[in-house]
Design a protein around this motif. Structure first.
Motif, PDB file in Angstrom:
ATOM      1  N   UNK A  66       4.421 -26.092  15.098  1.00 22.99           N
ATOM      2  CA  UNK A  66       5.713 -25.435  15.322  1.00 22.99           C
ATOM      3  C   UNK A  66       5.944 -24.356  14.269  1.00 22.99           C
ATOM      4  N   UNK A  67       5.520 -24.608  13.048  1.00 20.59           N
ATOM      5  CA  UNK A  67       5.652 -23.588  12.006  1.00 20.59           C
ATOM      6  C   UNK A  67       4.854 -22.342  12.366  1.00 20.59           C
ATOM      7  N   UNK A  68       3.634 -22.500  12.870  1.00 19.62           N
ATOM      8  CA  UNK A  68       2.844 -21.347  13.274  1.00 19.62           C
ATOM      9  C   UNK A  68       3.503 -20.596  14.428  1.00 19.62           C
ATOM     10  N   UNK A  75       8.398 -14.591  14.484  1.00 16.44           N
ATOM     11  CA  UNK A  75       8.993 -13.721  13.474  1.00 16.44           C
ATOM     12  C   UNK A  75       8.239 -12.393  13.400  1.00 16.44           C
ATOM     13  N   UNK A  76       6.915 -12.459  13.391  1.00 22.10           N
ATOM     14  CA  UNK A  76       6.142 -11.228  13.332  1.00 22.10           C
ATOM     15  C   UNK A  76       6.295 -10.368  14.576  1.00 22.10           C
ATOM     16  N   UNK A  99       8.477  -9.414   5.432  1.00 23.97           N
ATOM     17  CA  UNK A  99       7.294 -10.116   5.942  1.00 23.97           C
ATOM     18  C   UNK A  99       7.277 -11.550   5.429  1.00 23.97           C
ATOM     19  N   UNK A 100       7.016 -12.471   6.334  1.00 23.93           N
ATOM     20  CA  UNK A 100       6.956 -13.895   5.972  1.00 23.93           C
ATOM     21  C   UNK A 100       5.539 -14.402   6.222  1.00 23.93           C
ATOM     22  N   UNK A 101       4.915 -14.898   5.161  1.00 20.14           N
ATOM     23  CA  UNK A 101       3.587 -15.478   5.279  1.00 20.14           C
ATOM     24  C   UNK A 101       3.622 -16.992   5.378  1.00 20.14           C
ATOM     25  N   UNK A 102       4.755 -17.588   5.080  1.00 25.83           N
ATOM     26  CA  UNK A 102       4.843 -19.047   5.125  1.00 25.83           C
ATOM     27  C   UNK A 102       6.280 -19.428   5.456  1.00 25.83           C
ATOM     28  N   UNK A 103       6.435 -20.619   5.987  1.00 29.33           N
ATOM     29  CA  UNK A 103       7.743 -21.133   6.348  1.00 29.33           C
ATOM     30  C   UNK A 103       7.841 -22.591   5.920  1.00 29.33           C
TER      31      UNK A 103
END
Length: 539
Positions: free
Chosen positions: A315-317, A323-324, A352-356
């Motif tokens: 789900x995070x992916x 988001x991207x 830009x978000x690389x992690x959540x």
């Protein structure tokens, strides 16, 4: 109609105005990001891949679009019409999922535009431009031959930033992309249980219809026919009586049932779902404390929580890809409803978000546990208010607690029971439920002590005044009584003296110093003049 003439040397009539009916069409494109579930049989990845982000190749077979949909998206119409129909008859997993003959048809018929066409989206890292730097590309092919399709007059080879897929598995395998599902864990045990149950049923069938032994000398022409017809109370004809020997089949169910219970226990250990946690074990709560039962429930839920936590990684992916996508294709501000308020969101300003961060919504328990936890919070709020910490708990916090309690109890409209302290009258702009006036601050303890001391002294002074008044009044009464007694005593003394003087004046001396009175004789006492002694004669 009169025509006006222009001033000048030549007068020419004005042309009548020409009007047109114009229809203005405004087209606004509304972009929307969507998440779609992909069946396992429609997705593939290279061998040895450990994840989607770092793999070199993966593909997705799009088999849910018709010929008309693909042409409307801009694909070449002649190329799409030349592709074969997709039926799904050759896919093993599709046929295994089909339980009601709902597999895809051929699509041939009068409505050819509705036939399904097999389209494959390939995501491959390659040096397509020949500059020595491989990049990620999306290649769309159609049909079984893998022909590259054309869209808007160009080949469907498009550079891509990231592979738009997110995958997860309940039971991960170390350093492998494909893990194991719950079915993989329980299918071997289920097959064993099926074999054991089938053996037990076969044993019961042999008990009901055992095999029979017949000697050839006792078998008649009708004996075999009678034995082949199995019916209760049926007649078997033989040459001699007692010529049938029924076999006794041993009962093996007593050993099968413990084995099936063992397999059930192994299933519980593999899946984490026990009979106690499912609420189907009637003996689970007998002779057990509430703490022991809670420990059993907690232990059975540990594996379930682990599986949910692993699935949350997928789900995070998904949200990272969303988001991207929104950040890349967002072209304007949008007004969305967030927490019951309309907020303006501009995806172009997102970073830009690389992690959540993931917060798995597990462990909150049922309604009873939620109600108990919320009541504990309400008690803490009550204690804070009672302790004077009104800066920590206000009307809004109390209203939120009341709303949550109402929701847990199953009521959807908390306004029926509680007033919202932040509700505003749209006409006046004032609060509909203003807070009451703040209470007066508590007085100073020193002042209270001084007031209490002054009150005690005042009461003491009042008591002393009353005592002094009563004492004065009693003294006055005592003096009055004493004066009256003294007067009476003086009167008595005067009367007594007067009586004494009268008696003295009445006293007459008797001759011979003798006196007779009441029949007795008295003689005057020589030692005490005026006193007489009684004379007694002895006989």
């Amino acid at each position: 109609m009169a025509v006006p003439l222009l001033p000048g040397p030549v007068a020419m009539p004005l042309a009548s105005p020409v009007t047109h009916d114009v229809t203005i069409v405004t087209t606004r494109k509304f972009a929307q990001a969507r998440v779609m579930g992909v069946p396992p049989e429609e997705f593939g990845i290279e061998r040895g891949a450990r994840g989607i982000r770092d793999c070199n190749y993966c593909f997705h077979e799009v088999v849910t679009k018709s010929e008309a949909q693909l042409i409307a998206e801009g694909f070449d119409a002649a190329q799409i019409k030349s592709l074969n129909d997709y039926t799904g008859h050759t896919n093993i997993e599709t046929l295994a999922r089909d339980t009601a003959d709902e597999h895809f048809g051929s699509g041939a018929g009068a409505n050819a535009a509705a036939r399904l066409v097999r389209i494959t989206e390939h995501y491959v890292r390659m040096d397509f431009e020949g500059n020595g730097r491989p990049c990620l590309y999306q290649v769309i092919t159609g049909g079984d031959q893998g022909e590259i399709l054309r869209k808007d007059g160009r080949d469907c080879i498009t550079p891509f930033d990231a592979i738009p897929f997110a995958a997860t598995t309940p039971v991960p395998m170390t350093h492998r992309f494909f893990g194991r599902s719950i079915a993989d864990l329980v299918m071997p045990l289920q097959r064993e249980k099926t074999a054991l149950k089938r053996g037990a049923l076969d044993n019961l069938y042999l008990h009901n219809n055992p095999r029979v032994e017949v000697a050839e000398s006792n078998a008649g022409p009708n004996t075999l026919d009678d034995l082949l017809v199995s019916r209760p109370g049926g007649v078997v004809r033989t040459k001699t009586a007692g010529g049938l020997n029924w076999q006794v089949v041993p009962d093996i169910t007593s050993s099968i049932y413990p084995m099936m219970q063992y397999l059930d226990a192994e299933l519980e250990s593999r899946t984490g779902l026990s009979r106690q946690s499912q609420g189907i074990d009637a003996n689970a709560l007998q002779n057990q404390s509430a703490t022991a039962v809670a420990q059993v429930f907690s232990a059975s839920q540990m594996r379930i929580k682990l599986i949910a936590r692993v699935m949350a990684e997928g789900v995070r992916d998904i949200f990272a890809l969303l988001h991207g996508t929104i950040r890349k294709h967002g072209q304007q501000q949008q007004t969305v409803r967030l927490r019951n308020a309309w907020v303006t969101v501009d995806p172009r300003n997102w970073k830009t978000r690389d992690d959540m961060t993931i917060n798995v919504g597990l462990g909150t328990g049922g309604k009873a546990q939620q109600f108990a936890q919320l009541m504990a919070l309400a008690n803490v709020q009550k204690e804070l208010i009672g302790g004077g910490k009104v800066n920590m708990v206000g009307d809004r916090e109390l209203y939120n607690t009341a709303v949550e309690l109402t929701r847990i109890m199953g009521h959807k409209n908390p306004d029926r029971f509680f007033n919202d302290p932040s509700a505003v009258n749209p006409q006046t702009g004032r609060l509909l439920n203003p807070p009451p006036a703040p209470p007066a601050p508590p007085p100073d303890p020193t002042v209270l002590a001084l007031q209490a001391q002054a009150q005690v002294e005042q009461q003491k002074a009042q008591a002393d005044a009353i005592h002094q008044k009563l004492k004065t009044e009693s003294d006055i009464e005592l003096m009055k009584t004493k004066a009256e007694l003294d007067a009476q005593l003086k009167v008595l003394d005067a009367n007594l003296k007067a009586a004494t003087e009268a008696k003295k004046s009445e006293r007459v001396p008797l001759p011979g110093a003798q006196k007779a009175r009441d029949g007795h004789h008295y003689v005057e006492d020589p030692k005490r003049p005026g006193k007489y002694l009684l004379v007694v004669h002895h006989v």
